[in-house]
Design an enzyme around this catalytic site. Structure first.
Site, PDB file in Angstrom:
ATOM      1  N   GLU A  34     132.218  69.414  51.085  1.00 42.28           N
ATOM      2  CA  GLU A  34     133.501  68.974  50.539  1.00 42.28           C
ATOM      3  C   GLU A  34     134.501  68.716  51.662  1.00 42.28           C
ATOM      4  OE1 GLU A  34     133.393  67.602  47.487  1.00 42.28           O
ATOM      5  OE2 GLU A  34     132.793  69.553  46.692  1.00 42.28           O
ATOM      6  N   HIS A  35     135.141  67.558  51.593  1.00 42.47           N
ATOM      7  CA  HIS A  35     136.112  67.079  52.584  1.00 42.47           C
ATOM      8  C   HIS A  35     135.456  66.824  53.942  1.00 42.47           C
ATOM      9  CE1 HIS A  35     140.050  67.356  50.371  1.00 42.47           C
ATOM     10  NE2 HIS A  35     139.239  67.991  49.557  1.00 42.47           N
ATOM     11  N   THR A  36     134.148  66.819  53.950  1.00 36.59           N
ATOM     12  CA  THR A  36     133.436  66.501  55.194  1.00 36.59           C
ATOM     13  C   THR A  36     133.271  64.993  55.372  1.00 36.59           C
ATOM     14  OG1 THR A  36     131.460  66.979  53.888  1.00 36.59           O
ATOM     15  CG2 THR A  36     132.132  68.646  55.471  1.00 36.59           C
ATOM     16  N   ASP A  37     133.408  64.219  54.280  1.00 33.27           N
ATOM     17  CA  ASP A  37     133.074  62.783  54.406  1.00 33.27           C
ATOM     18  C   ASP A  37     134.024  62.051  55.350  1.00 33.27           C
ATOM     19  OD1 ASP A  37     135.166  62.748  52.490  1.00 33.27           O
ATOM     20  OD2 ASP A  37     134.135  61.345  51.142  1.00 33.27           O
ATOM     21  N   SER A  68     140.598  47.037  29.492  1.00 32.87           N
ATOM     22  CA  SER A  68     139.696  48.180  29.318  1.00 32.87           C
ATOM     23  C   SER A  68     139.952  48.816  27.969  1.00 32.87           C
ATOM     24  CB  SER A  68     139.916  49.211  30.428  1.00 32.87           C
ATOM     25  OG  SER A  68     141.183  49.803  30.256  1.00 32.87           O
ATOM     26  N   LEU A 130     135.085  64.144  39.053  1.00 27.93           N
ATOM     27  CA  LEU A 130     133.752  63.562  38.870  1.00 27.93           C
ATOM     28  C   LEU A 130     133.749  62.075  39.223  1.00 27.93           C
ATOM     29  CD1 LEU A 130     132.776  65.389  35.558  1.00 27.93           C
ATOM     30  CD2 LEU A 130     132.045  65.954  37.880  1.00 27.93           C
ATOM     31  N   SER A 133     136.952  57.069  39.402  1.00 28.59           N
ATOM     32  CA  SER A 133     137.395  55.874  40.133  1.00 28.59           C
ATOM     33  C   SER A 133     136.225  55.196  40.851  1.00 28.59           C
ATOM     34  CB  SER A 133     138.528  56.212  41.108  1.00 28.59           C
ATOM     35  OG  SER A 133     138.165  57.294  41.914  1.00 28.59           O
ATOM     36  N   ASP A 177     132.006  59.325  47.337  1.00 24.76           N
ATOM     37  CA  ASP A 177     131.891  59.047  45.904  1.00 24.76           C
ATOM     38  C   ASP A 177     131.254  57.677  45.668  1.00 24.76           C
ATOM     39  OD1 ASP A 177     133.346  61.350  45.969  1.00 24.76           O
ATOM     40  OD2 ASP A 177     135.227  60.443  45.320  1.00 24.76           O
TER      41      ASP A 177
END
Ligand code: GLA
Length: 387
Positions: A34-37, A68, A130, A133, A177
């Site tokens: 997490e937050h490593t990307d 939508s 999840l 977006s 994501d």
């Protein structure tokens, strides 16, 4: 009704025409990393079966219109005005699909771009961590890639999605994501090196082992365009600069004593989370391959503790979800996604799902928190043309 059927129905209602085709892309949960990307590190997400669908029909002019099921008022813009429209930054949710169109034209200047009507429907929960977006971005990018004969690869389409997110929506996220949504594989997680964008699929073996992945959506909504997410990213960049490396990917656990000497306490703890989390992703991949999913529980829990104490992106609801799932017998549990709300995941035996869910619901009620939404997810296939 499936998201695909709902998108096609919305397009018919909006244009009176049949879609040329329907494309869809999934949301994702992150197993670990997490937050490593955005620190050019490692992540291990998987696509989930909840999908966003885009039903699309080419037009004879150069107007793009998006609508939508959740925001039926259509937004329309000519391709010639796309740059200015994106730069104005007042598009609300339409910034996702129109941002993708804008980014895709920049990535594939030779593409046969022309007007299109796009109708979107989704069953990915919004604001739950999840990646609703990335699911919109993946569905629209896949659709326009085909409709405009742009010929971009799935990795290039993931980059298009991230450009839309960063520059059209204004959320300073990494690429996890979009990569998970584009490249998901059924029953497997996607091990991604965010520096090289190389991926490898890692078998999760959940079915074989009789295990389930539970998502506990706290219903605490977050936004990554503002606030904490941006601040964490800035701290990581400051930490890397102070340590004299291009990104925190370039540090390992052995560098932490020096980091502690050089950095202020808060920056040090932010850095420690990223450095140890990268190592945990590598350890998780190794453990899954050598010992299977029952052996990764401690890594998931250590990841949660690091986000709670060092990166400080958890919260009382997420902590309670994790603690209660573990007390109910889960093998491992952690918050997933950007944090500041959203969802936790728990890995547990199939037979424990109902009791663990009931225990979390009861614990939330006892603490006076709003009721969580709890469901299981299955690692699923990435973006595709459905029909
Ligand atoms: C959000 C972002 C991702 C990633 C995660 C945290 O989901 O969109 O790029 O940074 O948070 O791991």
């Amino acid at each position: 009704m499936s998201a695909q059927d709902a998108a096609a129905a919305r397009l018919r209602e909006f244009t009176g025409r049949e879609p040329d085709a329907v494309w869809s892309a999934p949301g994702r949960a992150n197993l670990i990393g997490e937050h490593t990307d955005y620190n050019e590190g490692f992540v291990l997400p998987f696509a989930i079966e909840h999908r966003t669908a885009a039903a699309v029909a080419l037009r004879d002019d150069d107007v793009i219109r998006v609508t939508s099921t959740f925001a039926p008022d259509a937004v329309g813009v000519s391709l010639a005005e796309l740059d200015e429209t994106i730069a104005r930054g007042d598009l609300d949710w339409a910034a996702y699909p129109l941002g993708v169109a804008w980014a895709l034209r920049r990535a594939a200047p030779g593409a046969a771009a022309r007007g299109v009507d796009i109708a979107i429907a989704s069953d990915v929960p919004v604001g739950a961590g999840l990646s609703s977006s990335a699911a919109i971005e993946g569905a629209v990018a896949s659709a326009l890639n085909d409709e405009w004969d742009a010929g971009l690869s799935p990795v290039s389409l993931a980059r298009v999605g991230r450009t839309a997110e960063n520059d059209a929506v204004g959320a300073p996220t990494g690429i996890m994501d979009q990569m998970a949504s584009m490249l998901g594989v059924a029953d497997a997680a996607t091990f991604l090196d965010c520096r090289t964008l190389e991926t490898d699929s890692v078998d999760l073996g959940l079915r074989r082992e009789g295990l389930s992945l539970l998502v506990i959506d706290t219903n605490v909504k977050h936004s990554h365009a503002t606030g904490g997410y941006r601040e964490r990213r800035a701290s990581c960049e400051a930490g890397a600069a102070a340590m004299g490396v291009p990104s925190l990917r370039d540090l390992s656990v052995g560098d932490l004593p020096r980091a502690q000497e050089l950095l202020d306490d808060v920056t040090f703890r932010r850095v420690r989370h990223i450095v140890t989390e990268n190592q945990r992703v590598l350890d998780t991949v190794w453990t899954l391959r050598s010992a299977g999913p029952r052996a990764i529980g401690d890594l998931l829990v250590a990841s949660h503790v690091s986000m709670r104490d060092d990166f400080e992106i958890s919260g009382p609801e997420l902590d309670l979800a994790v603690d209660t799932a573990l007390a109910a017998g889960a093998i491992g549990a952690r918050m997933t996604g950007g944090g500041f709300g959203g969802a936790a995941i728990a890995l547990l035996d199939d037979g424990q799902v109902a009791d663990a869910g009931a225990a979390v619901t009861a614990a939330f009620a006892a603490s006076g928190f709003a009721a969580p939404t709890i469901f299981t997810v299955r690692p699923s296939e990435g973006a595709r043309r459905d029909r």
